[in-house]
Design a protein around this motif. Structure first.
Motif, PDB file in Angstrom:
ATOM      1  N   ARG A 105       9.392   8.371  -2.648  1.00 55.73           N
ATOM      2  CA  ARG A 105       8.698   7.412  -3.388  1.00 55.73           C
ATOM      3  C   ARG A 105       7.524   8.057  -3.793  1.00 55.73           C
ATOM      4  NH1 ARG A 105       4.583   5.722  -0.098  1.00 55.73           N
ATOM      5  NH2 ARG A 105       4.912   6.192   2.177  1.00 55.73           N
ATOM      6  N   VAL A 106       7.126   7.777  -5.134  1.00 58.39           N
ATOM      7  CA  VAL A 106       5.982   8.130  -5.670  1.00 58.39           C
ATOM      8  C   VAL A 106       5.086   7.376  -6.123  1.00 58.39           C
ATOM      9  CG1 VAL A 106       5.358   9.759  -7.681  1.00 58.39           C
ATOM     10  CG2 VAL A 106       7.516   9.921  -6.632  1.00 58.39           C
ATOM     11  N   ASP A 107       3.749   7.400  -6.023  1.00 56.25           N
ATOM     12  CA  ASP A 107       2.697   6.405  -6.273  1.00 56.25           C
ATOM     13  C   ASP A 107       2.427   7.195  -7.718  1.00 56.25           C
ATOM     14  OD1 ASP A 107       0.211   5.336  -7.006  1.00 56.25           O
ATOM     15  OD2 ASP A 107      -0.525   5.219  -4.857  1.00 56.25           O
ATOM     16  N   VAL A 108       2.732   6.536  -8.843  1.00 55.92           N
ATOM     17  CA  VAL A 108       2.493   6.974 -10.052  1.00 55.92           C
ATOM     18  C   VAL A 108       1.190   6.930 -10.578  1.00 55.92           C
ATOM     19  CG1 VAL A 108       4.865   6.571 -10.757  1.00 55.92           C
ATOM     20  CG2 VAL A 108       2.857   4.860 -11.060  1.00 55.92           C
ATOM     21  N   ASN A 109       0.035   6.446  -9.804  1.00 54.81           N
ATOM     22  CA  ASN A 109      -1.297   6.322 -10.182  1.00 54.81           C
ATOM     23  C   ASN A 109      -1.931   7.509  -9.534  1.00 54.81           C
ATOM     24  OD1 ASN A 109      -1.386   3.713 -11.477  1.00 54.81           O
ATOM     25  ND2 ASN A 109      -1.084   2.781  -9.480  1.00 54.81           N
ATOM     26  N   THR A 110      -1.418   8.165  -8.570  1.00 50.07           N
ATOM     27  CA  THR A 110      -2.058   9.362  -7.929  1.00 50.07           C
ATOM     28  C   THR A 110      -1.140  10.429  -8.042  1.00 50.07           C
ATOM     29  OG1 THR A 110      -0.994   8.709  -5.764  1.00 50.07           O
ATOM     30  CG2 THR A 110      -3.116   7.689  -6.287  1.00 50.07           C
ATOM     31  N   GLY A 111       0.204  10.219  -8.243  1.00 45.56           N
ATOM     32  CA  GLY A 111       1.159  11.548  -8.119  1.00 45.56           C
ATOM     33  C   GLY A 111       1.543  11.898  -6.773  1.00 45.56           C
ATOM     34  N   VAL A 112       1.298  11.147  -6.025  1.00 44.50           N
ATOM     35  CA  VAL A 112       1.300  11.509  -4.468  1.00 44.50           C
ATOM     36  C   VAL A 112       3.000  11.126  -4.204  1.00 44.50           C
ATOM     37  CG1 VAL A 112       1.082  11.078  -1.903  1.00 44.50           C
ATOM     38  CG2 VAL A 112      -0.940  11.474  -3.512  1.00 44.50           C
ATOM     39  N   MET A 113       3.562  12.083  -3.724  1.00 48.89           N
ATOM     40  CA  MET A 113       5.000  11.798  -3.285  1.00 48.89           C
ATOM     41  C   MET A 113       5.215  11.867  -1.881  1.00 48.89           C
ATOM     42  SD  MET A 113       8.218  14.274  -4.284  1.00 48.89           S
ATOM     43  CE  MET A 113       7.761  15.706  -3.363  1.00 48.89           C
ATOM     44  N   SER A 114       6.136  10.967  -1.285  1.00 51.11           N
ATOM     45  CA  SER A 114       6.235  10.768   0.286  1.00 51.11           C
ATOM     46  C   SER A 114       7.602  10.617   0.219  1.00 51.11           C
ATOM     47  CB  SER A 114       5.489   9.748   0.756  1.00 51.11           C
ATOM     48  OG  SER A 114       4.398  10.016   0.677  1.00 51.11           O
ATOM     49  N   ASP A 115       8.135  11.276   1.479  1.00 53.25           N
ATOM     50  CA  ASP A 115       9.590  10.953   1.833  1.00 53.25           C
ATOM     51  C   ASP A 115      10.104   9.556   2.209  1.00 53.25           C
ATOM     52  OD1 ASP A 115      10.266  13.441   1.577  1.00 53.25           O
ATOM     53  OD2 ASP A 115      10.293  14.243   3.574  1.00 53.25           O
ATOM     54  N   PHE A 116      10.814   8.957   1.832  1.00 54.60           N
ATOM     55  CA  PHE A 116      11.355   7.731   2.268  1.00 54.60           C
ATOM     56  C   PHE A 116      12.711   7.756   2.840  1.00 54.60           C
ATOM     57  CE2 PHE A 116      13.554   3.452   1.333  1.00 54.60           C
ATOM     58  CZ  PHE A 116      12.741   2.735   1.984  1.00 54.60           C
ATOM     59  N   ALA A 117      13.704   8.037   2.456  1.00 60.23           N
ATOM     60  CA  ALA A 117      15.019   8.427   3.101  1.00 60.23           C
ATOM     61  C   ALA A 117      15.573   9.755   3.116  1.00 60.23           C
ATOM     62  CB  ALA A 117      16.281   7.464   2.534  1.00 60.23           C
ATOM     63  N   VAL A 118      15.539  10.379   4.458  1.00 64.00           N
ATOM     64  CA  VAL A 118      15.752  11.789   4.510  1.00 64.00           C
ATOM     65  C   VAL A 118      16.700  12.009   5.813  1.00 64.00           C
ATOM     66  CG1 VAL A 118      13.579  12.257   5.656  1.00 64.00           C
ATOM     67  CG2 VAL A 118      14.584  14.121   4.769  1.00 64.00           C
ATOM     68  N   ASN A 119      17.594  12.971   5.940  1.00 61.94           N
ATOM     69  CA  ASN A 119      18.407  13.209   6.742  1.00 61.94           C
ATOM     70  C   ASN A 119      17.366  13.696   8.280  1.00 61.94           C
ATOM     71  OD1 ASN A 119      20.875  12.500   5.741  1.00 61.94           O
ATOM     72  ND2 ASN A 119      20.987  14.714   5.061  1.00 61.94           N
ATOM     73  N   LYS A 120      17.870  13.360   9.276  1.00 60.96           N
ATOM     74  CA  LYS A 120      16.956  13.767  10.508  1.00 60.96           C
ATOM     75  C   LYS A 120      17.483  15.123  10.736  1.00 60.96           C
ATOM     76  CE  LYS A 120      17.205   9.111  12.445  1.00 60.96           C
ATOM     77  NZ  LYS A 120      17.770   8.355  13.662  1.00 60.96           N
ATOM     78  N   GLY A 121      16.279  15.728  11.637  1.00 57.03           N
ATOM     79  CA  GLY A 121      16.660  17.055  12.172  1.00 57.03           C
ATOM     80  C   GLY A 121      15.243  18.067  11.731  1.00 57.03           C
ATOM     81  N   LYS A 122      15.403  19.171  12.311  1.00 54.01           N
ATOM     82  CA  LYS A 122      14.292  20.036  12.096  1.00 54.01           C
ATOM     83  C   LYS A 122      14.422  20.906  10.866  1.00 54.01           C
ATOM     84  CE  LYS A 122      13.870  21.131  17.081  1.00 54.01           C
ATOM     85  NZ  LYS A 122      14.065  22.147  18.043  1.00 54.01           N
ATOM     86  N   LYS A 123      15.533  20.816   9.961  1.00 58.40           N
ATOM     87  CA  LYS A 123      15.755  21.336   8.738  1.00 58.40           C
ATOM     88  C   LYS A 123      16.201  20.238   7.817  1.00 58.40           C
ATOM     89  CE  LYS A 123      16.921  25.738  10.636  1.00 58.40           C
ATOM     90  NZ  LYS A 123      17.704  26.914  10.682  1.00 58.40           N
ATOM     91  N   ASN A 124      15.709  20.634   6.493  1.00 58.60           N
ATOM     92  CA  ASN A 124      16.187  19.817   5.379  1.00 58.60           C
ATOM     93  C   ASN A 124      17.492  20.313   4.741  1.00 58.60           C
ATOM     94  OD1 ASN A 124      15.720  17.785   3.342  1.00 58.60           O
ATOM     95  ND2 ASN A 124      15.459  19.260   1.854  1.00 58.60           N
ATOM     96  N   GLY A 125      18.085  19.367   4.285  1.00 56.65           N
ATOM     97  CA  GLY A 125      19.430  19.590   3.594  1.00 56.65           C
ATOM     98  C   GLY A 125      20.658  18.627   3.657  1.00 56.65           C
ATOM     99  N   PRO A 126      21.625  18.779   3.036  1.00 60.81           N
ATOM    100  CA  PRO A 126      22.721  17.867   3.113  1.00 60.81           C
ATOM    101  C   PRO A 126      23.260  17.735   4.217  1.00 60.81           C
ATOM    102  CG  PRO A 126      23.499  19.994   1.807  1.00 60.81           C
ATOM    103  CD  PRO A 126      21.994  20.002   2.337  1.00 60.81           C
ATOM    104  N   ALA A 127      24.077  16.570   4.363  1.00 57.98           N
ATOM    105  CA  ALA A 127      24.688  16.466   5.735  1.00 57.98           C
ATOM    106  C   ALA A 127      25.914  17.459   5.981  1.00 57.98           C
ATOM    107  CB  ALA A 127      25.361  14.923   5.643  1.00 57.98           C
ATOM    108  N   SER A 128      26.280  18.111   4.943  1.00 54.91           N
ATOM    109  CA  SER A 128      27.448  18.971   5.063  1.00 54.91           C
ATOM    110  C   SER A 128      27.047  20.143   5.698  1.00 54.91           C
ATOM    111  CB  SER A 128      28.297  19.086   3.918  1.00 54.91           C
ATOM    112  OG  SER A 128      27.335  19.469   2.916  1.00 54.91           O
ATOM    113  N   LYS A 129      25.525  20.556   5.168  1.00 54.25           N
ATOM    114  CA  LYS A 129      25.092  21.748   5.769  1.00 54.25           C
ATOM    115  C   LYS A 129      24.578  21.542   7.272  1.00 54.25           C
ATOM    116  CE  LYS A 129      21.995  25.627   4.400  1.00 54.25           C
ATOM    117  NZ  LYS A 129      23.143  26.587   3.910  1.00 54.25           N
TER     118      LYS A 129
END
Length: 489
Positions: A411-435
């Motif tokens: 999600r992005v606040d277009v007034n400030t340019g700040v980006m935050s995660d909203f829906a992301v895979n759980k775990g210590k690393k980022n990536g697609p489910a297949s990885k």
């Protein structure tokens, strides 16, 4: 006690060592090492959301889904693209999703995909046909599945396509048109993508007259059998065509790297803005401002550009946004965008139409930030913010990454340019489910709110593995997710 230092910890001490680490380390993108399978585990509990939200899969087993919309009865419809990078060709389809996840085919198109976006307005569906074979189109589809063409022959036979139709407050239909190339120079990377062999004369088209500096780039010539053959290619011209200083390339409509509009009943095209690379997602904020996600440069081809994030732009009509000589409002006038071990990109144009503005937000480098929508219902939370689907990197084709980038909803606040995660895979690393080996998100490509704003639909393209030969998309692995708010966070 023995202390062991990982070599990349030295990055804290020296920027030069950062470059060294980048050069020495192999690429580790999300599609590299991903599972190659036409089946997929779906487990919503593997996806992290803010407290008080719930996600569920409402349709699965889809092949290359790209966009979602609802009709006047609130029934959900999804597009299957019919084409994917990796040169996979299938008939594109518009499907209605039933209450149990069953699908009904409303319309089927020709093999001229990908179908990249759909919107519903006044009883009809409007679809952007990517046009990889015959040129892009904007189609109108009636509820009984009848197809009619509002505009055709859009310049989309190259790397990027015709994208994401949306109806503006003025009742016009707006859409994005991507560029033929990465950075205005046709080259062997376009042969790798498939289109240069089919259309060796295809190239980018400016929206207004431009004057070239006469830069030319020598490369191998994949169109001949002799390995020693070389080609010299300039900007905005066919592969193997050299340019000269002061050469004028005439602008025209339709053009590359632009946002255009036309009446929903059909009619002449009008230019809205240009100087974009791949304007993929379009959405109007509540104040009537048009925003667009722009897939920025790759570190590939005869003119690689390094380290530029994707951008979210607030569009000012008539403005030029900097492609191919700026990134995020910053000019190519030094080593800022130099690919390690290569030359820094230099300006191609002798004069620029205007000074490009700064983007509303800069998103992840190679994140492939695509379809998005604005939250218009405060009860969902984060009212007025943009919810952006990040398809994820296609490394190493687009350039090296040290870890997977994207594969989530931000999600992005277009007034400030700040980006935050909203829906992301759980775990210590980022990536697609297949990885990651779980049942969460794979490659989100579009996000769209229901008409009442109570639900956010997420289109998940499915598994796409990246191999030495290029993309390897997996059929029947696409999903449509639905996110709702169940309680106050």
């Amino acid at each position: 006690m023995q202390i062991r230092f990982h070599r990349c910890l030295l990055l804290l001490l020296s920027p030069a060592l950062l470059l060294s680490c980048y050069r020495l380390s192999p690429s580790s993108g999300g599609g590299q090492g991903a599972t190659s399978s036409n089946t997929r585990i779906i487990q919503p509990t593997d996806i992290a959301l803010p407290a008080g939200y719930r996600i569920e899969a409402i349709a699965s087993g889809l092949t290359f889904p790209t966009s979602v919309t609802t009709d006047e009865q609130g029934q959900v419809h999804v597009l299957e693209a019919g084409y994917s990078y990796g040169e996979v060709w299938l008939p594109p389809r518009l499907l209605r999703i039933g209450p149990a996840g069953e699908t009904t085919t409303i319309a089927t198109g020709d093999k001229n995909g990908p179908w990249n976006g759909v919107t519903f307005y006044n009883g009809n569906f409007y679809v952007a046909e990517g046009g990889e074979l015959e040129g892009g189109k904007i189609l109108r589809i009636s509820p009984d599945g009848s197809l009619s063409t509002l505009v055709d022959n859009l310049p989309s036979r190259g790397d990027h396509h015709t994208n994401s139709p949306v109806i503006g407050p003025d009742g016009y239909l707006y859409f994005g048109q991507g560029t033929a190339t990465n950075a205005a120079i046709a080259g062997p990377d376009n042969y790798h993508y498939g289109w240069l062999k089919r259309y060796p004369d295809f190239h980018d088209i400016p929206c207004a007259d431009i004057v070239l500096k006469g830069q030319n780039f020598e490369s191998d010539n994949p169109l001949t059998e002799a390995a020693s053959d070389k080609a010299s290619t300039g900007a905005y011209v066919p592969f193997g065509t050299a340019t000269t200083a002061g050469q004028v390339v005439q602008g025209q409509l339709p053009c590359s790297g632009a946002i255009m509009r036309l009446p929903v009943t059909g009619g002449p095209l009008e230019l809205v803005a240009w100087g974009l690379r791949n304007p993929y997602g379009l959405a109007f904020a509540q104040n009537g401002t048009l925003f667009v996600t722009d897939n920025s440069y790759d570190s590939r081809g005869s003119r690689p550009v390094w380290g530029t994030g994707d951008y979210l732009w607030a569009i000012e009509p008539g403005r030029w946004y900097g492609w191919p000589d700026f990134a995020g409002g910053k000019p190519f006038n030094g080593k800022r965008f130099e690919k390690p071990g290569d030359k820094a990109p230099a300006p191609l144009l002798a004069h620029h139409p205007n000074q490009p503005p700064a983007p509303a937000a800069t998103l992840g480098v190679h994140s492939s930030s695509n379809g998005f929508d604005f939250c218009r219902n405060a009860s969902f939370g984060f009212g007025g913010q943009a919810f952006v689907a990040q398809f994820g990197d296609m490394a190493p084709d687009v350039g090296k990454v040290m870890a997977p980038v994207g594969y989530k909803i931000v999600r992005v606040d277009v007034n400030t340019g700040v980006m935050s995660d909203f829906a992301v895979n759980k775990g210590k690393k980022n990536g697609p489910a297949s990885k990651l080996g779980n049942g969460g998100l794979e490659r989100p490509i579009a996000a769209k709110f229901s008409p009442d704003g109570q639900a956010l639909y997420v289109v998940d393209f499915g598994i796409m593995k990246m191999t030495k030969q290029g993309p390897e998309p997996q059929q029947n692995t696409g999903v449509v997710w639905k996110i709702t708010r169940t309680a106050q966070p």
